[in-house]
Design an enzyme around this catalytic site. Structure first.
Site, PDB file in Angstrom:
ATOM      1  N   GLU A 113      32.864  38.701  41.170  1.00 28.22           N
ATOM      2  CA  GLU A 113      33.303  40.317  40.667  1.00 28.22           C
ATOM      3  C   GLU A 113      34.802  40.705  40.760  1.00 28.22           C
ATOM      4  O   GLU A 113      35.542  41.306  39.816  1.00 28.22           O
ATOM      5  CB  GLU A 113      32.381  41.091  41.174  1.00 28.22           C
ATOM      6  CG  GLU A 113      31.208  40.849  41.211  1.00 28.22           C
ATOM      7  CD  GLU A 113      30.414  40.045  42.177  1.00 28.22           C
ATOM      8  OE1 GLU A 113      31.141  39.532  43.091  1.00 28.22           O
ATOM      9  OE2 GLU A 113      29.250  39.948  42.229  1.00 28.22           O
ATOM     10  N   ASN A 142      37.528  38.737  40.732  1.00 28.28           N
ATOM     11  CA  ASN A 142      38.325  38.057  39.919  1.00 28.28           C
ATOM     12  C   ASN A 142      38.330  38.724  38.504  1.00 28.28           C
ATOM     13  O   ASN A 142      39.313  38.777  38.075  1.00 28.28           O
ATOM     14  CB  ASN A 142      37.752  36.454  39.538  1.00 28.28           C
ATOM     15  CG  ASN A 142      37.856  35.737  41.124  1.00 28.28           C
ATOM     16  OD1 ASN A 142      38.778  36.335  41.946  1.00 28.28           O
ATOM     17  ND2 ASN A 142      37.282  34.665  41.329  1.00 28.28           N
ATOM     18  N   ASP A 199      35.446  33.299  35.622  1.00 23.71           N
ATOM     19  CA  ASP A 199      35.553  34.838  35.787  1.00 23.71           C
ATOM     20  C   ASP A 199      36.642  35.309  34.772  1.00 23.71           C
ATOM     21  O   ASP A 199      36.773  36.236  34.337  1.00 23.71           O
ATOM     22  CB  ASP A 199      35.961  35.190  37.137  1.00 23.71           C
ATOM     23  CG  ASP A 199      34.819  34.784  38.148  1.00 23.71           C
ATOM     24  OD1 ASP A 199      33.678  34.566  37.744  1.00 23.71           O
ATOM     25  OD2 ASP A 199      35.261  33.869  39.270  1.00 23.71           O
TER      26      ASP A 199
END
Lengths: 316, 316, 316, 316, 316, 316
Positions: free
Chosen positions: C26, C28, C259
């Site tokens: 998250e 990233n 990500d």
């Protein structure tokens, strides 16, 4: 210039350390030739501080003569910051040479007659005249002095769009070309500055003829075997056309390859062997990219060994 | 400014790498205060390139507001190169800030009324006005705006003899002093700029009275237990005289100590506790010198712990 | 989490130093979006120690808001150790997040109503709910709060077989999917967790229909030009199917690519331009792999430049 | 434990790299003794991952036997992060050993009868029993087994206030002391844990008598020649009192000095020469602080050379 | 010789990297003098490989002439490994110069008449003749050639007990002394080699008289303010006695101090100003110890600045 | 030998630091086997200094027995300097092992009967006998002792043209081959030393038959997908022919691959499974090249994982 490189592909705006080395188009050519055993001098201006001292120390280390360097007490040393890319992210060069010592040079700072004594060739690039009006005058001064002294002139167009417009470059470079004997350029420079297009060999022939050049050397870019993999090829036009084979190579550091090529071609040219020059230029350019930094720090024996047997193996 | 430091006491003209960090008198004060939990903003100009981006990133990292930074596309970032000394060889700072972004600021670049909204104190130094005429005008502009907005003004004389003459400094600083509430200086600055001499407390008293200052803080230099060993002591004159005890400390990196002292004194002053400020200033200045870089990157809890128990031991 | 990387492909069990950076699925995504100029907040728990402080400092550096971080005095910071592979040796990640601060969060630690105020999208992953029961409850709490507040929910399945079984993952993720608007997943996750197989576009269509998703983004893995050379391709299914072209790229550091892809797709989605999102996702994922660390630290201008001209050259 | 150190006095929350080494009170003693040529074994538990493998590899490197190490697949390796101070800022140790492998040991994991075969002394510290109930039971188990096997027991109180209260420590350590032959402690531990005060030699005498100890060794702290400069002195009470002279020394890394002292004293004790032990303990403790890391990595010949001629000179 | 140094006080037998620099008694003197602006040449033999190339490159960097270096294809470069100590642990030098190129030199390899043309002084040390019989002959050859050419001879006794016995040293050095004009030695060398004892000034006077020396320079060792803190003092006896004051200084790297002292004294001697030489010798020796490596890499201006104002401060 | 590597592809004659590791043909095989869990001993001679101590420490670290190492007080440790190439520039190895400890071994230094007790195979290479006459005698001594003790003998021809001529090598190796059971060689060695040419499998068959060998293993070199990209393939001839598939792999460090291959083949051979040996040899050789240094530092589980699924991905 001092080159400050963010290590290991890290981002410039976040790197905790910077690797320090030397770079600059004319300096790179001088160092490469000196390492090959050619007697070489670098003539420019430096600030009278530890950074200027560093440039002279490093040049002496490679055996380049620095006896005509002009010391400018209040000036700064030109810097450039490098962020090394990896495909698809290009490398980024951030120049920081505003107010550098060379911009403070004035007429007469260098006694070109003396500096060129015993020289066989003067090499200049299109970067220096692009820096400032006075830099352009100093370049013209040197080129004229070479002409007067019977010293051949070599010019690398090295067009930098951040420094001047195509029109400015064209005007300046065309004025210089009258005194030039050996021209280094590339299809992209020819297109950007001179508005030329077409087959590289045709562009070279047209230039050679128009400016009565002895030789025109062209660096070509050809695609490698994979995205982002680099490959070199080049042409040399004298009274006949010499073409090298495309060579794919590893890239540890892409900077300075063009200057290494120039040094190799000049080496052969000074020996009267254009084909040797072309092959040595391509080999030096590829070898340069296998080491960190701008400089082609190779002896003649090392270059000859790679020319005869390029290899990814270990020599024991 | 970006600070580029030759590592491990190596010589600047020969270092293979440089450590990158941030420094600058006002910036150092802002970062130290932000780390102590004080809401802080840094107002200046930066080039719109990776180096400028680095300054803002690093300031945000410490929680310093950068909302009024002015971006100057063509300017450069001021640099300084540091070679760390060891007794008897002094550390050497090579400034390289010619043409830096702050010198390109023009009137109106910063809306000081808005920038100072809700501020309690504006801190300026004698370095910025020494850089160029326009820098001096911007400093005066900010100080006047603070006066108009009822924001207190703090000034650190920070005399740099390479930037201006004593006469220039005196004229400028005296003009500013009319609007200043809290003055940071040292006996050597007072002697160099204002031609004062005598006991530090007398000089402070004379200045405080002449310029109607609320407070004058003086950094003193006292000899340590051995050649080259550093020791700090300071005075603060408000309506009474506060004096700290001399403290010998280790030196990992001597830069930024004065700015850390300023931040500590300002912290106490903003709390209405001058003695706390003086003790915190000395402690922060000593602590700053135990870490690399210009910045005093310590939380309030960390500073309080050292104030109550300075130690060479290990806390587990 | 703190990421501790054995440098230069050295083995983790023998490395003399470790490079420190930040990572976490998250986190990233939040950093990548903030660097693109999107207003972003990261909500989680951290230990109240220097390592926790580091996470907040680094997030602030990138402009990510950390105002709702919950501080847990006795907890630890999750770590992961990375040994970078080279073909045929895979990279190895050693997670060490037992007892990390997020596992100590309890109901009400975050006022989600306030945290989500003015948010347009909440992004969660399948990693957090896999860590512990309470982590799963916190994830569900956040997703429900988003639903209640009319904030769209984005979920990346990110299946980690070391954290939970396929059955556990399936049960949890299916429960969340009812509130999800945008789903990020891959054929291998779909096979492992949901037992799906078949053409990627069919799997995406089936999921989109079953869970009434607005969009499903799929990362595909396609073979490169040589053993060990990486290549990316992706699909985005909204009311129509968008497919990117396969892109081969260099790999400096493979972590965080997924990500970065997510951040790029979210960027386009927030702009109402799915195709832009898909292209930006692939570009950001490739660019991320050209720099060390998990984070996609690129400005919008940098990404747009690469999208318009990917290059292995040097930009001067 | 793995020790992760922020390099060059940098702050832990900002360091870009961490130096990796090994540390732990019992491990440090084992390594120091093995380097002196004493046959040594380290008995503990490790996670079955690259970090656990690292501990065994490094111990083998120093010649410490690891044949009875218990491998715990799901456990973690205890870590500690170190920020090195400089006066007046203390060094900071951040322990991160929650859930480490040793906390997962159960009765019978180690066959102490076999592990202690041919041993002359078992060394334990007050740190292990402070970690968890089961750790305390394992310590008691080992001490009882030593008693049963006629192996002498050495205990270092090593009080850590973050791990347990004085009352807990006192109860546990007093229970162990019945089986202890050689006690290592310090005035500050005696005050904190046992509420003792007074002259060090009196405290040592009282303890020796109450617990029928063969010997009590005390590390004293005495002020150096300047603020922050360290100096060592120690006492050893057997049937007579041995006192060393105070020795000022340089500090490269302060950690592990106490364990090096213990190793030196044990060396002399095993040779039946208490005074040699005391001198060797002080010397090893000083030498340890002249190298990075926790470990006293010195051969007997090296220690003897320094004992006979401590020097700041260069041996050629 | 190449110097390979374990970094940061780490142990040589465990260091993961080694710092590379240059060292050697005669080389250090040559480099220090060249940096002060004195025209200098270094005459020796080197292997024809990258390590030999390194020595020449580095010497050229400092402006030392290397035109008479003899290249020996099959030889090795002498190395020395350094482990830096800290009180009470001495630094350790491990020489590895068996079979180095200088041991392969034969009569006539150097045309001393030509090499010494225009020289004012030849500097030799007691290290080279101690290496091998042929090395001794080469030294005698050079000294005789200097005598023949009217070049003054400077000799530093530099006794190394690992290379030869006191008797061998005495016999060789006494034979050389007949041609020596300026002698550098120390009380410990005089005691070890010549069996002299007594007050330093008396020993100097006796030597000066017996061997008709123009000057004798003595390096003394005096205790610093604390254990392990270094301090320098020296004497120079010409037709009168010059004595410097004791100077305490910091130590970053203790190697090469004696050679820096020699260079400073020679500088003054060549100027006809013995007192300047003595002061410059002490200052250079102290300055050398504030930088890493064997070399005194300081300009004349830098040395003069420190002589007039030694400082632990920062020069801006 | 100690290996000193110029980092990051930098040139050996200019590198500021060198990375230190261990290497040597027999040592590499011993370490690789020990890491796979095979009980292994390394028998050789070392100098009694910190560098010799380093070799033993590092071998112990990998679990290799060093009990029969012969300590030679006056000898040196063999070194080799490595400059890492990149296509088209080959890597360069500069050996510096003149006078190394192994050349000082004399008959009887090792009690081979005792050293080989319980051994199943003795592995020797063609490098040791090439170093000096006495080295050749020691090799023959060991091979004869193995024959006498019923221990199988494995020989790797490892021809080094800088150490001896083809004729010398042929004479020595042929004399050894009578006692050899398992031969490792390559087409280029067979051509250079034995003047053989033809298909690899034919050369292997002819050798196996002529010298009554149990097995012959051949490393082949096959072109990769691009210039400079490496690829491995090998053959093993026992009573039937086993051939591996060509495997392209990444190259972080090319050294030691052949020794890793040998270790893998020996592993399979000791298990009685030639095909496993061949596959393990190729896999270990490829894995070795993905890590820095000469050593194949992989556990059996790690090798088996790569054999079953070579990958450029990340294992979480």
């Amino acid at each position: 210039m001092l080159r400050l490189t963010a290590p290991q592909h890290s981002r410039l705006h976040a790197a905790a350390t910077l690797d320090v080395s030397l770079g600059g188009a004319e300096l790179n050519v001088a160092v490469a030739l000196a390492n090959l055993g050619v007697s070489t001098e670098w003539v420019s201006a430096l600030p009278d501080n530890p950074l200027g001292r560093r440039v002279v120390d490093e040049l002496r280390r490679h055996g380049v003569d620095t006896g005509h360097v002009v010391w400018k007490p209040e000036a700064r040393l030109g810097l450039y910051f490098l962020e090394e890319g990896a495909y698809p992210r290009p490398s980024q060069v951030l120049y920081d040479r505003q107010g550098s010592a060379i911009t403070r040079m004035v007429e007469g700072d260098v006694d070109w007659g003396e500096a060129l004594r015993d020289a066989r060739v003067l090499h200049v690039t299109g970067i220096t005249p692009a820096l400032c009006d006075s830099c352009r005058q100093r370049t013209e001064e040197a080129v004229r002095a070479a002409g007067a002294a019977g010293v051949k002139v070599s010019l690398d167009t090295n067009y930098r769009s951040k420094l001047w417009s195509p029109a400015e470059a064209q005007e300046c470079l065309e004025a210089l070309l009258g005194d030039v004997n050996l021209l280094f350029t590339s299809p992209s420079d020819l297109e950007a500055v001179f508005g030329r297009s077409g087959a590289p060999e045709d562009m070279a022939a047209e230039l050679r003829s128009r400016y009565s050049l002895e030789a025109v050397a062209l660096s070509l870019r050809v695609p490698g075997s994979a995205q982002g993999r680099l490959c070199r090829q080049s042409l040399l036009l004298t009274d006949r056309l010499w073409a090298s084979e495309a060579v794919e190579h590893d890239v540890v550091d892409a900077l300075g390859a063009g200057d290494a090529f120039t040094a190799g071609v000049l080496y052969g040219w000074l020996q009267g062997d254009p084909l040797l020059g072309l092959r040595m230029g391509d080999t030096l350019a590829a070898m340069k990219q296998t080491v960190p930094g701008d400089l082609a720090d190779f002896t003649l024996a090392e270059v000859e060994a790679v020319m005869s047997a390029p290899s990814a193996r270990v020599h024991r």
